[in-house]
Design an enzyme around this catalytic site. Sequence first.
Site: not given
Length: 357
Positions: A244, A299
Site C-alpha cells: 500500500h 483489496e
Amino acid sequence: MSDGLEGVVAAETVLSEVDGAAGVLIIRGRSLDELAGHAHYEDVVALLFEGFYPDLPADVPAALGRARAEVFAEVSALDTGLLDRTPIEAMRALTAQLADGDDLAVAFRLLAAPAVFTAAVVRAQSGEAPVAPDPTLGHSADILRMLRGKPGSKAEADALDTYLVTVADHGLNASTFAARVVASTRAGLGSAVLAGVSALKGPLHGGAPGPIIEMLDEIGEPANARAWIESALARGDRLMGFGHRIYKVRDPRADALKSAVRWLDARQGRLEFAEAVEAAALAILREHKPERSLQTNVEFYTALLLEALDFPPSAFTCVFAMGRVAGWLAHAREQLAGGRLIRPASIYVGPMPKKAA
C-alpha cells in the site's frame, strides 16, 4: 518537487486520518476498530456529514431510503447501449443524469446512486429486471435485496455494512483528491462525485479487487500457491492485494473485512484457502523484497467478501463507490466551506523557443 505529490500537504481536514506507520485509520475522532462491525453505514454518513450539512435529518436511514426510491426513477434510462458497458461505466453514466447542486437533497441522491444503479445494471446484464428499492430497509439490506431480488440474511447485511463503513473515507486518496479539486471549482456535488468515480475506476485505486478473484481461481488450491506467486513475480507482475502507498504495516481494513467474511459460515472453505494464499504471498514477498514492507491490504479480503455476497468481480469497484461516496461528499463540502480553487504549480521541462539570430 514531489513525484505523485508524495508528502505534499494539500488540505486540512477533520474527516479522517491515516497513520501508515502505526496501521491506524481514524474517522472523525473514531478508530476503525470502534466503527467496523459495530456501526451501520448510515451512522458513518451522519458522522462524516455533521457540520457540513446543517439540515442533516435525525433519521438518516429514512432519508437515504427515500433517496433510493427517488433515484430508482432514473433506472428507466438503462438502455442496451449502457448494458454493453462495464458496470462502473454504466453506473457513472446514470449518475451523470442526476441534477447537480450543493444541497442536502442532492447529496442524499448521490449517496443512493451507486447502490441503486449498480444493482440495476448487474441484474439487467444478467437478463433480469431491476428491483425497486424498499425505503424501509437499511441501506445494506436493501442493496442485497435489489441485487438478488430477495432479502439477504442479517449476517450478510452486517458484512456489507462493515465493508461500506470500512471504505467510507481514507484520507486524501486519489479519488477523494479528485472530488475536492472539482468541488473547489464550485461545479457542484454531482460533478465532484463523478470525478471521484472516474478516479476510483483505475486499477491502481479502486479497480484492483476484481483481479484477486482471478488470482485465487487460477491458483486453485493451497499447494499451487507458491509456484503461482513466484511465477507471477518472475514475470514482473504486480501482486494485487499486497502493499500500500501509505501503510507500512498491515492495512487495518484487511482485518476488519476478514472478520466480516468469518460471519458468513458458508464461505469458510474459501476463507481458509485465501488465508493459505495470503501466508504464501507474504512469505515470498519477504524473501524477494526484504527491503520493503509489503503487507496484506484492503483489496485482498474485499474481493473475498464481495464474492461471498454475490457481486460479480466486474462490479467490485461499484461497491467500493457505494461506500466511498460518503467521504467524497463530506470532503466536497469541507472544501466548499473554506478552501480556495485548487491550482498547484508545475515546473516546465520542455524545450524553449529558439532565439532569433
